[in-house]
Design an enzyme around this catalytic site. Sequence first.
Site, mmCIF file in Angstrom:
data_model
loop_
_atom_site.group_PDB
_atom_site.id
_atom_site.type_symbol
_atom_site.label_atom_id
_atom_site.label_comp_id
_atom_site.label_asym_id
_atom_site.label_seq_id
_atom_site.Cartn_x
_atom_site.Cartn_y
_atom_site.Cartn_z
ATOM 1 N N HIS A 1 -6.525 0.674 5.840
ATOM 2 C CA HIS A 1 -6.447 1.688 6.897
ATOM 3 C C HIS A 1 -7.000 1.185 8.226
ATOM 4 C CE1 HIS A 1 -6.468 3.536 2.968
ATOM 5 N NE2 HIS A 1 -5.786 4.536 3.471
ATOM 6 N N TYR B 1 -9.627 11.416 4.982
ATOM 7 C CA TYR B 1 -9.902 11.321 3.541
ATOM 8 C C TYR B 1 -11.235 11.973 3.190
ATOM 9 C CZ TYR B 1 -5.997 8.227 3.911
ATOM 10 O OH TYR B 1 -4.752 7.721 4.199
ATOM 11 N N HIS C 1 2.606 14.587 0.170
ATOM 12 C CA HIS C 1 3.052 14.376 1.554
ATOM 13 C C HIS C 1 4.536 14.745 1.683
ATOM 14 C CE1 HIS C 1 -0.584 12.518 2.980
ATOM 15 N NE2 HIS C 1 -0.518 11.505 2.159
ATOM 16 N N HIS D 1 0.849 -1.198 0.000
ATOM 17 C CA HIS D 1 0.000 0.000 0.000
ATOM 18 C C HIS D 1 0.888 1.252 0.000
ATOM 19 C CE1 HIS D 1 -4.086 1.684 0.772
ATOM 20 N NE2 HIS D 1 -3.329 2.731 1.051
ATOM 21 N N ALA D 2 0.629 2.164 -0.946
ATOM 22 C CA ALA D 2 1.514 3.322 -1.121
ATOM 23 C C ALA D 2 1.580 4.178 0.145
ATOM 24 C CB ALA D 2 1.028 4.172 -2.294
ATOM 25 N N GLU E 1 -3.469 15.181 3.637
ATOM 26 C CA GLU E 1 -3.979 14.380 2.520
ATOM 27 C C GLU E 1 -4.371 15.236 1.327
ATOM 28 O OE1 GLU E 1 -3.574 11.312 2.527
ATOM 29 O OE2 GLU E 1 -3.117 11.060 4.645
ATOM 30 N N HIS F 1 -0.104 12.257 -5.240
ATOM 31 C CA HIS F 1 -0.614 12.252 -3.870
ATOM 32 C C HIS F 1 0.521 12.039 -2.865
ATOM 33 C CE1 HIS F 1 -3.468 11.386 -0.563
ATOM 34 N NE2 HIS F 1 -2.460 10.654 -0.138
ATOM 35 N N GLU F 2 1.303 10.994 -3.072
ATOM 36 C CA GLU F 2 2.380 10.685 -2.123
ATOM 37 C C GLU F 2 3.432 11.795 -2.115
ATOM 38 O OE1 GLU F 2 1.749 8.479 -0.069
ATOM 39 O OE2 GLU F 2 0.220 7.359 -1.150
HETATM 40 ZN ZN LIG Z 1 -2.080 10.197 1.824
#
Ligand SMILES: [Zn+2]
Length: 669
Positions: free
Chosen positions: A500, A510, A374, A340-341, A398, A370-371
């Site tokens: 999660h 989210y 972060h 999972h990323a 997020e 997305h990553e």
């Molecule tokens: Zn995230």
Amino acid sequence: MSSIASLSLLVVFIATLQYVAEAYSETQAQAFLDLYNENAAVVFSDYTHASWRYSTNLTQHNRDIKQIEAGKAANFSSTSAEKAKKYLSDVDDYSEPVARELNFIAAIGTAVLDDEDFEQLQNVLANMSYFYATGKVCKPDDNTDCHAQDPYLTSIMANSRDYAERLWVWEHWRNNVGRPMRQLYSDYVTLKNKASVMNGYEDYGDYWRGNYEDDDLEEDMEQMYEDIKPLYEKLHAYVRYRLKEVYGDKINLDKGCLPANVLGDMWGRFWNNLYSLVEPYSGGTNVDVTDEMKAQNYTVDKMFHTADDFFTSMGLAEAPPPFWEESMFVKPTDRLVECHATAWDFSNAHDFRVRMCTEVNMDDLMTIHHEMGHIQYYLQYKHLPIEFRSGANEGFHEAVGEVIAMSAATPEHLYSIGLMTELPDDYESDINFLMKQALTMVATLPFSIALEKWRWEVFRGNIPYNEWTKQWWEIKNKYAGVVEPVRRTEDDFEPGAMFHIANDYSFLRYYTRTFIQFQFYKAMCDAKGWDKDIFKCDFYNSTSAGKLLSDMLALGRSVSWPDAMEAIAGTDTMESGPLLAYFKPLDEWLTQQLDNLGLSNEVGWDPKCSWKPYHVDSKNQNQMELRVSSHLLGLLYWPLWFYRLFCKKRPQQLSYSGLFYQFSLFYTS
Ligand SMILES: [Zn+2]
Ligand SMILES: *[C@@H]1O[C@H](CO)[C@@H](O)[C@H](O)[C@H]1NC(C)=O
Ligand SMILES: *[C@@H]1O[C@H](CO)[C@@H](O)[C@H](O)[C@H]1NC(C)=O
Ligand SMILES: *[C@@H]1O[C@H](CO)[C@@H](O)[C@H](O)[C@H]1NC(C)=O
Ligand SMILES: *[C@@H]1O[C@H](CO)[C@@H](O)[C@H](O)[C@H]1NC(C)=O
Ligand SMILES: *[C@@H]1O[C@H](CO)[C@@H](O)[C@H](O)[C@H]1NC(C)=O
Ligand SMILES: *[C@@H]1O[C@H](CO)[C@@H](O)[C@H](O)[C@H]1NC(C)=O
């Protein structure tokens, strides 16, 4: 002098001494904080390295090392918390940032548990996580032909249009991964609640909500759901209509819920993979560029550089050398890993990495943005004290990568980087694009709030153990209009089949981030000076949009989130307005379409989902299943009664020790 008088003088004297002994100056508190930061950088960095080594190479040895580091980190946290509490007894005298930092250090989470409970919790977390990471589904006709989630099962759930195949994967992923976790989750709830109460919260859900520093959070979230519900209901009705063309009598147009196994991924969390099935105008531009990426021989490395380039074009920070040297971008073949990323901050201000099992497609290109959002947040706040290296609230963290991805996914941008051969400029293409965005961003909102409501009520003790599955589905039925495609029982544990939940991540992030990302998007497009249709705004190359974002990111969690929101969007609340404004053309189009199709009165669903797919032929379920199966080409899948074969036993479970709280170390997609 009477003895009473001298006694009271003595009392006053002692009390004064006491006071003097406990009163610290701001300078002393600052010295404590400086020392804390120096040590925390080492302790947390060691722990994070050990976690990284384990999660990218799941061996017993690596688990043991991680366990040792987790013990040290917990020890360090509880010792520091005790000291911070002493300083806090004099809180009125400190300036706001010092008091804030001390308060964060004092809130230690599960490190507050005694050794026995702490260790049990670590084992529970480790086992749930391991079940998830190593879960497999075997072929119905060969119980030795078993497949991990990535890339095999993910690909089936993204692309297959075969109802029975999707059902097989959906059901067996839950049976194999969720079910064995049920008792563990019960222990997890008990221990997390216990730690939360010891930290002054009502329960673990209350602790999670504390991140938002907002007493009305639950009502606010409910109100935002009501705001988007009319749009979601129309999207739901249109998708239901189009899916009927594919899945026939499995879909009920008469206020039916959607079967959970047909929604484009393993969980129905994002519906973007339904795009080709529900595309509004087949003549319009295809806004999914997966085929083009493949035609141009995109590599995983190129995908990461494409995302990095987006950030730097706006004057934002580039990913540093350790990111490129140490990250795991593709799934290794020589060892077990978690796929999972996730994006990692090693707490030492220079090491930041992504762990991802990337495939070449548009979905993963957006996940990379997305990553890397972060990572960008980590880079912007790395100068702050460790306790402030966190999102203003969890939804902010997020939202960063999402807002970049929103711009990167516009046809305007895809054209500019050569992934679209011509720039579409017509109503049909606009609607196609908005549909694709809505399948991800609107469809996920009811999913997210339903998931978290279930956990909140479990932590509160309002959902008894023997109704976990029942109420999981009732909440999902009600909020999302999604129904379980086969009968589920209290032996099952659906929540555990979701990353999660098995891995102890709060999920409201989210939900809130989806609203927040539209607020950011609007503000950044304003900063760029965009005055055309908002959904066409691409702020690539805009350093003014970049500066607006980075100034806010650099605040980390040193201020409360309403202040951070004020800094970027000029308002101090989370709002649904920008999201609804963005989707307005699609909303109007949906209203018109449903009207044309004579479906206006069928919008919405029966909240109890009283019509269930497995009730279609309740006279004889086996016959129905046989009929479905016999349509299948090549007998790839056997009739249900041959399905009683079970998967190969999992390898010996490992357990490892996780940290008390995953405050700012790893964020996920
Ligand atoms: Zn995230
Ligand atoms: C995985 O971890 C083991 C230690 O358990 C080590 O011997 C091995 O070299 C590691 N593999 C890789 C590829 O790092
Ligand atoms: C935690 O601290 C205590 C007391 O300082 C020490 O005895 C113990 O060995 C430490 N545990 C770990 C895992 O470092
Ligand atoms: C975790 O799994 C291991 C190995 O199967 C087992 O020995 C241990 O008892 C489990 N721990 C918990 C808390 O379930
Ligand atoms: C992609 O690779 C194939 C096979 O190696 C090659 O024939 C083709 O020309 C390449 N396309 C591009 C755009 O580089
Ligand atoms: C971004 O800026 C670069 C360099 O100034 C320029 O070559 C490029 O065309 C710009 N791209 C877009 C999409 O504006
Ligand atoms: C797989 O199926 C065979 C034949 O039905 C059975 O004998 C065997 O026990 C099964 N293996 C496992 C691991 O379930």
